[in-house]
Scaffold this active site. Structure first.
Site, mmCIF file in Angstrom:
data_model
loop_
_atom_site.group_PDB
_atom_site.id
_atom_site.type_symbol
_atom_site.label_atom_id
_atom_site.label_comp_id
_atom_site.label_asym_id
_atom_site.label_seq_id
_atom_site.Cartn_x
_atom_site.Cartn_y
_atom_site.Cartn_z
ATOM 1 N N SER A 161 41.623 51.187 43.053
ATOM 2 C CA SER A 161 40.315 51.552 42.523
ATOM 3 C C SER A 161 40.250 51.206 41.045
ATOM 4 C CB SER A 161 40.083 53.052 42.694
ATOM 5 O OG SER A 161 40.844 53.754 41.731
ATOM 6 N N LYS A 162 39.059 51.227 40.521
ATOM 7 C CA LYS A 162 38.918 50.834 39.123
ATOM 8 C C LYS A 162 39.669 51.787 38.190
ATOM 9 C CE LYS A 162 34.747 53.257 37.696
ATOM 10 N NZ LYS A 162 33.414 53.169 37.089
#
Length: 507
Positions: free
Chosen positions: A261-262
């Site tokens: 994920s970011k």
RNA sequence: GGCCCGUUCGUCUAGGGGUUAGGACGUUAGAUUUUCAUUCUAGAAACAGGGGUUCGAUUCCCCUACGGGCUACCA
């Protein structure tokens, strides 16, 4: 079926930046389409109005362009199956949902989200499905009369698929082979939401049918909802036209567990998005590969190798080569952890591989960002060739080539001063005399000979004067062969830098 | 919890009933470059476990373990 035109779509929802996993999905769709002479379509799945983010669609298209996988049909390009935004196709979905209701494959449900939440909390393993649907408020449990009354009164409602009891739904995944599900485990997914928008499940089936999609590749996270889609293709009477599915393995965090994920990017110090994404709401900037100095060639390459290989030891592929060689049955089933070190290696390889001419615009940009303007392009080309093999990211071109355009403002004096003496000073004074006699341009080889001859004459070792000379020209302990640097810099500039440095070293 | 998918060096992977289990990144040691990087050579490093099937399993089957995904009127 087999003579059908090959058409694949990438169908992101415009909710923010584009994750590298998303780009890989797009890439695989694109590569397969192009490998089969087919079309690649971008469809915007913006059916969730609450998650819609302004600018995200434009960003997605820019990402695809940057990667060199521009769609043949998209909201921007248009095409025979427009519109390509599901929000603009809203009116069309209800008809299919109603048809399913009429034919007994779907039903109206009036339960509020709050009621359902309560059920989920109170009943273990609650599913809106065959086990409970008769106890809930819907057109299956209510009489026709009551249902009509609620509908006429404009009572908020959704349409749910009526999943059959005790059946096995199966299909052949192009990557995973035979996959099957027990319908008793599948819940009655919402098809049409209370706001009249379809959910993904309805929209993906309707649009894939209408847009004549032949193959659909998506992330593995969609596998559990495949039975719903299969059932829909069947109930809508389109089974013969159903695309062939492939569920791509997920890309996981390099450490620990879970999908990449970011947040992981921020935590571990590497980008997760393809390009910088600025969230206007939070003011947060999420960094991207492009801005960090990745080449699209490298980005495509590394993404393609995350789960695919051509069966040989080759790891470097251009987009054209990928288009030619890609095949879905060489995609692996297992998840892959993202490795940023390897990603950087791909970029370094591509920087080395690319011609100076094609690197030029990007280097010009990097230098400009650092206040260096290029006046002589052929000189720049030579500089790029001289330094590119020591650059990993495009930004490295600044540090590696700045001294070709500006004399060093500071010197790595520690490398010189301690051992600086009169003998060395004399050496360079004489070197200046030699340099002044050089015609116009410095020939690296001839100059090296002269330099070494002088060294011997003065009884100095290479170690005594080579490094100081480098520091004079470059300012630090890095860069290509020092005589090549002098040759590139030219006679006047070399003299100038030696003179200036001599003052500093002696002062 | 339930369902689904998966499991070869630390990581990405090749291979596939009999191989010295191959490559790449990273790593270690050397060589080259009296800078740094590149390049080159060498090294360490893997078939999750248990049962089958088989003359022979890392490879095929089953179980277990582990990992991941899904379990929304999100995609």
């Amino acid at each position: 079926m087999s003579d059908k035109k090959v058409r694949l779509r990438f169908a992101p929802s415009p909710t923010g930046g584009l994750h590298l996993g998303g780009v890989r999905t797009a890439l695989f769709n694109y590569l397969f389409a192009k490998n089969h002479g087919g079309d690649f379509i971008l469809r915007i799945e913006d059916t969730d109005q609450t998650r819609y983010v302004d600018g995200a669609e434009k960003y997605i298209m820019e990402c695809l362009d940057w990667c060199g996988i521009t769609p043949d049909e998209s909201p921007a390009v248009c095409g025979p199956f427009a519109p390509y935004r599901q929000s603009e196709r809203k009116s069309l979905y209800r008809e299919y949902a109603e048809k399913l209701v009429r034919e007994g494959h779907a039903y109206y449900a009036f339960d509020t989200p709050e009621e359902l939440d309560r059920n989920r909390k109170e009943i273990p393993n609650f599913q809106y499905g065959h086990a409970y649907r008769d106890t809930l408020r819907n057109s299956l449990s209510l009489s026709q009369h009551d249902t009509d009354k609620l509908l006429d009164a404009g009572e908020p409602h959704v349409i749910r698929i009526k999943v059959p009891v005790g059946e096995t739904v199966s299909f052949n995944d192009m990557i995973r082979g035979h996959v099957s599900f027990d319908t008793n485990q599948v819940d009655d997914k919402v098809l049409l939401k209370a706001d009249g928008m379809p959910t993904y499940h309805l929209a993906v089936v309707v649009d894939d049918y209408l847009m004549k999609i032949s193959h659909a590749f998506r992330g593995e996270e969609w596998l559990p909802s495949a039975p719903v889609h299969l059932l829909l293709w069947d109930y809508l009477g389109w089974k013969a036209d159903m695309p062939q599915w492939a569920h791509l393995p997920l890309i996981l965090k390099p450490d620990g567990h879970g999908k990449l994920s970011k947040r992981d990017g921020a935590r571990l110090g590497f980008p997760v998005y393809a390009m910088n994404w600025f969230d206007a709401k939070t003011g947060e900037l999420t960094p991207g590969f492009r801005e960090l100095g990745f080449l699209p060639e490298a980005f495509d390459n590394l993404l393609a190798m995350l789960g695919w290989n051509d069966g040989t030891d080759n790891e470097i592929f251009s987009l054209d080569e990928l288009k030619e060689k890609f095949s879905i049955d060489r995609v692996s089933k297992a998840v892959a952890k993202f490795d940023f070190e390897k990603a950087k290696w791909y970029n370094a390889e591509w920087i080395k591989k690319l011609k100076a001419e094609s690197l030029k615009p990007k280097v010009v940009e990097v230098l400009a960002q650092n206040g260096i303007t290029i006046t002589d392009e052929s000189y720049l080309l030579k500089v790029i060739d001289a330094v590119k093999e020591r650059c990993v990211l495009l930004g490295d071109f600044y540090q590696q080539s700045a001294y070709f355009f500006e004399a060093p403002k500071a010197y790595d004096e520690n490398a010189v001063k301690l051992k600086w003496n009169e003998a060395k000073n004399e050496f360079f004074k004489t070197l200046l005399v030699i340099l002044n006699k050089v015609d116009e341009t410095i020939d690296a080889h001839i100059f090296e000979e002269q330099f070494k001859a002088l060294m011997e004459e003065k009884s100095l070792k290479a170690g005594d004067v080579m490094l100081p000379f480098r520091i004079m020209l470059v300012g630090g302990k890095f860069g290509p062969h020092v005589f090549d640097i002098a040759a590139l810099l030219g006679k006047d500039e070399t003299i100038c830098r030696v003179e200036k440095a001599l003052m500093v070293f002696n002062g």
